[in-house]
Write a protein that holds these residues in place. Sequence first.
Motif, PDB file in Angstrom:
ATOM      1  N   ASP A 131     -29.660  15.872  -2.350  1.00 52.08           N
ATOM      2  CA  ASP A 131     -30.326  14.946  -3.250  1.00 52.08           C
ATOM      3  C   ASP A 131     -31.846  15.098  -3.096  1.00 52.08           C
ATOM      4  N   ALA A 132     -32.514  15.409  -4.189  1.00 52.97           N
ATOM      5  CA  ALA A 132     -33.958  15.657  -4.151  1.00 52.97           C
ATOM      6  C   ALA A 132     -34.765  14.397  -3.859  1.00 52.97           C
ATOM      7  N   SER A 133     -34.151  13.224  -3.969  1.00 52.86           N
ATOM      8  CA  SER A 133     -34.906  11.990  -3.755  1.00 52.86           C
ATOM      9  C   SER A 133     -35.453  11.880  -2.334  1.00 52.86           C
ATOM     10  N   ILE A 134     -34.865  12.598  -1.351  1.00 58.83           N
ATOM     11  CA  ILE A 134     -35.414  12.507   0.013  1.00 58.83           C
ATOM     12  C   ILE A 134     -36.845  13.029   0.071  1.00 58.83           C
ATOM     13  N   PHE A 135     -37.215  13.875  -0.894  1.00 59.66           N
ATOM     14  CA  PHE A 135     -38.577  14.395  -0.931  1.00 59.66           C
ATOM     15  C   PHE A 135     -39.561  13.360  -1.486  1.00 59.66           C
ATOM     16  N   LEU A 136     -39.029  12.285  -2.040  1.00 63.87           N
ATOM     17  CA  LEU A 136     -39.868  11.234  -2.618  1.00 63.87           C
ATOM     18  C   LEU A 136     -39.837   9.956  -1.789  1.00 63.87           C
TER      19      LEU A 136
END
Length: 170
Positions: A131-136
């Motif tokens: 999940d790319a949200s960990i980068f945000l």
Amino acid sequence: MEPGENLLECGLRELWEETHLDLRSKTPPWRIVGLWETAYPVSLNKGLPIRHYIAAILLVTSSHTHQELQAQIRLDDQVVSACTWLDPEMTEGIVGAQQGVEDSGKKLTPFPALVRITEMSGNSLHQKDTDASIFLNAAAVDGDDAEYISIGTRYALEIGLQTLQSLHPF
């Protein structure tokens, strides 16, 4: 830094120790692009600082493609649990998502739902979509730690991106 090392030698040694990416045999083009000062723990609600750091942020270029470098990666599982390659657009999205700011007023780069990462599992590496949200994510103020990109890493990404854009506008 080890005694007798210069900044580049230290950075390349650390890169080798943590990822097995070996750029030490040649003197690659490099420049210092920033300094970052921090303490550990970074938040007073986690205790008084016990360490103080000054990080030199180096931009090192290589003639190898990221695919060639990826084939060399062997993560030190005591220090690094996963890694990924970021393109300029994704880097802009990470930098644009300021920690703790719901709407910074910046037009954020569209962000993918999933990012391919290389992760340690036991003694081997495997790639997976995460999940790319960990980068945000922002750092947890209290409670359990969550995966996130630190302020210092965002700063390094930002000045690295600015430097690359000044050298090669994209």
